[in-house]
Design a protein around this motif. Structure first.
Motif, mmCIF file in Angstrom:
data_model
loop_
_atom_site.group_PDB
_atom_site.id
_atom_site.type_symbol
_atom_site.label_atom_id
_atom_site.label_comp_id
_atom_site.label_asym_id
_atom_site.label_seq_id
_atom_site.Cartn_x
_atom_site.Cartn_y
_atom_site.Cartn_z
ATOM 1 N N THR A 32 -36.854 29.507 43.575
ATOM 2 C CA THR A 32 -36.092 28.321 43.937
ATOM 3 C C THR A 32 -35.333 28.446 45.350
ATOM 4 O O THR A 32 -34.118 27.464 45.338
ATOM 5 C CB THR A 32 -34.835 28.298 42.454
ATOM 6 O OG1 THR A 32 -34.564 30.195 42.344
ATOM 7 C CG2 THR A 32 -35.082 27.831 41.383
ATOM 8 N N LEU A 37 -36.967 23.198 49.705
ATOM 9 C CA LEU A 37 -37.740 22.965 48.501
ATOM 10 C C LEU A 37 -35.864 22.655 47.687
ATOM 11 O O LEU A 37 -35.359 23.651 47.867
ATOM 12 C CB LEU A 37 -37.844 23.678 47.398
ATOM 13 C CG LEU A 37 -39.811 23.308 47.663
ATOM 14 C CD1 LEU A 37 -40.724 24.597 46.733
ATOM 15 C CD2 LEU A 37 -40.619 22.138 47.644
ATOM 16 N N PRO A 38 -35.951 21.636 46.513
ATOM 17 C CA PRO A 38 -34.512 21.592 46.322
ATOM 18 C C PRO A 38 -34.596 23.119 45.335
ATOM 19 O O PRO A 38 -35.800 23.204 44.716
ATOM 20 C CB PRO A 38 -34.687 19.953 45.178
ATOM 21 C CG PRO A 38 -35.838 19.563 46.044
ATOM 22 C CD PRO A 38 -36.966 20.449 46.035
ATOM 23 N N GLU A 39 -33.339 23.011 45.219
ATOM 24 C CA GLU A 39 -33.528 24.192 44.213
ATOM 25 C C GLU A 39 -33.814 24.155 42.489
ATOM 26 O O GLU A 39 -34.668 24.996 41.967
ATOM 27 C CB GLU A 39 -32.157 24.362 43.200
ATOM 28 C CG GLU A 39 -31.631 25.708 42.755
ATOM 29 C CD GLU A 39 -30.015 25.833 43.326
ATOM 30 O OE1 GLU A 39 -29.869 26.753 42.501
ATOM 31 O OE2 GLU A 39 -28.966 25.964 43.365
ATOM 32 N N TRP A 41 -36.974 22.388 41.869
ATOM 33 C CA TRP A 41 -38.015 21.259 42.225
ATOM 34 C C TRP A 41 -39.244 22.452 40.908
ATOM 35 O O TRP A 41 -39.633 21.747 40.035
ATOM 36 C CB TRP A 41 -38.482 22.321 43.070
ATOM 37 C CG TRP A 41 -40.370 21.692 43.539
ATOM 38 C CD1 TRP A 41 -40.128 20.092 43.938
ATOM 39 C CD2 TRP A 41 -41.426 22.416 43.519
ATOM 40 N NE1 TRP A 41 -41.807 20.151 44.132
ATOM 41 C CE2 TRP A 41 -42.369 21.606 44.408
ATOM 42 C CE3 TRP A 41 -41.668 23.830 43.357
ATOM 43 C CZ2 TRP A 41 -43.787 21.892 43.686
ATOM 44 C CZ3 TRP A 41 -42.762 24.110 42.561
ATOM 45 C CH2 TRP A 41 -43.742 23.245 43.117
ATOM 46 N N GLU A 44 -38.082 20.724 37.083
ATOM 47 C CA GLU A 44 -38.550 19.047 37.229
ATOM 48 C C GLU A 44 -40.419 19.312 37.321
ATOM 49 O O GLU A 44 -40.241 18.765 36.426
ATOM 50 C CB GLU A 44 -38.428 18.565 38.739
ATOM 51 C CG GLU A 44 -36.542 18.247 38.744
ATOM 52 C CD GLU A 44 -36.130 17.361 40.185
ATOM 53 O OE1 GLU A 44 -37.467 17.550 41.196
ATOM 54 O OE2 GLU A 44 -35.277 17.211 40.517
ATOM 55 N N HIS A 45 -41.031 20.522 37.326
ATOM 56 C CA HIS A 45 -42.465 19.974 37.413
ATOM 57 C C HIS A 45 -43.016 21.088 36.306
ATOM 58 O O HIS A 45 -44.449 20.869 35.941
ATOM 59 C CB HIS A 45 -43.460 20.573 38.771
ATOM 60 C CG HIS A 45 -43.121 19.895 39.775
ATOM 61 N ND1 HIS A 45 -41.789 19.375 40.315
ATOM 62 C CD2 HIS A 45 -43.290 19.195 40.285
ATOM 63 C CE1 HIS A 45 -42.039 18.592 41.403
ATOM 64 N NE2 HIS A 45 -43.766 17.937 41.240
#
Length: 201
Positions: A32, A37-39, A41, A44-45
């Motif tokens: 993170t 990368l979005p914080e 990410w 979300e995955h």
């Protein structure tokens, strides 16, 4: 039993599975911080998002066990593992311990999927950790020869306090805690005599 006196290198050598789990916690949390990368990410995955599970992303019944939001969440669960998991890894052996730990976490996440709305989402190792607590409770209830009175007097109050706090803290997946604990107790009751090495703690 629950006092860690090993050096860092000794801990890694004696408890490789616990060490790997904590390393995965730290690795996913550190992702993170990667600038490009979005914080969210990782969240979300890998988070347990019931709607996504309903749509076929079944890996989300496993991956939330290793994902944490916030440093305090990461620290508390990783510290709990370091304190309470090593005796079970030693008692069960690394392969059986891994199977038990993941089974408790997955059962907790399956219960969360079926009992919570599709909009519900969650992360954290708490369900699996409560599963380990359930193993100790099962020892105290059904297999008293595997745990000393002194260690039983330590772990039972900790489990009771953790269970009570489950209902008084916000943003806690109560379902995962309860079903993780119950799964550990059932596994302990039915399978512990078969799985365990001839060791008493």
């Amino acid at each position: 039993m629950f006092v860690r006196t090993e050096s860092f290198s000794q801990f890694l050598r004696l408890y490789p599975v616990v060490s790997i789990i904590v390393f995965i916690h730290l690795l996913l949390f550190s992702v993170t911080w990667i600038p490009f990368l979005p914080e969210i990410w990782v969240y979300e995955h890998f988070a347990g998002i019931n709607l996504y599970i309903f749509n076929g992303e079944w890996w989300r019944l496993v991956t939330p066990i290793f994902v944490h939001l916030g440093f305090s969440h990461l620290l508390f669960n990783s510290f709990s593992l370091i304190l309470f998991a090593p005796p079970l890894e030693r008692m069960l052996g690394k392969f059986t311990f891994t199977a038990v730990y993941l089974s408790c976490g997955i059962i907790a996440n399956i219960a969360t999927y079926f009992l919570k709305p599709l909009t519900y989402n969650h992360v954290g190792a708490s369900g699996a950790i409560f599963g380990l607590f359930g193993i100790y409770v099962g020892m105290a209830l059904f297999h008293k020869h595997l745990i000393s009175t002194q260690n039983k007097q330590v772990i039972i109050p900790i489990v009771v306090i953790g269970l009570v706090m489950t209902f008084f803290q916000s943003n806690i997946n109560i379902t995962a805690h309860l079903f993780g604990l119950l799964s550990g107790i059932v596994i302990s009751w039915l399978l512990l005599p078969i799985m365990v090495k001839k060791t008493r703690y």
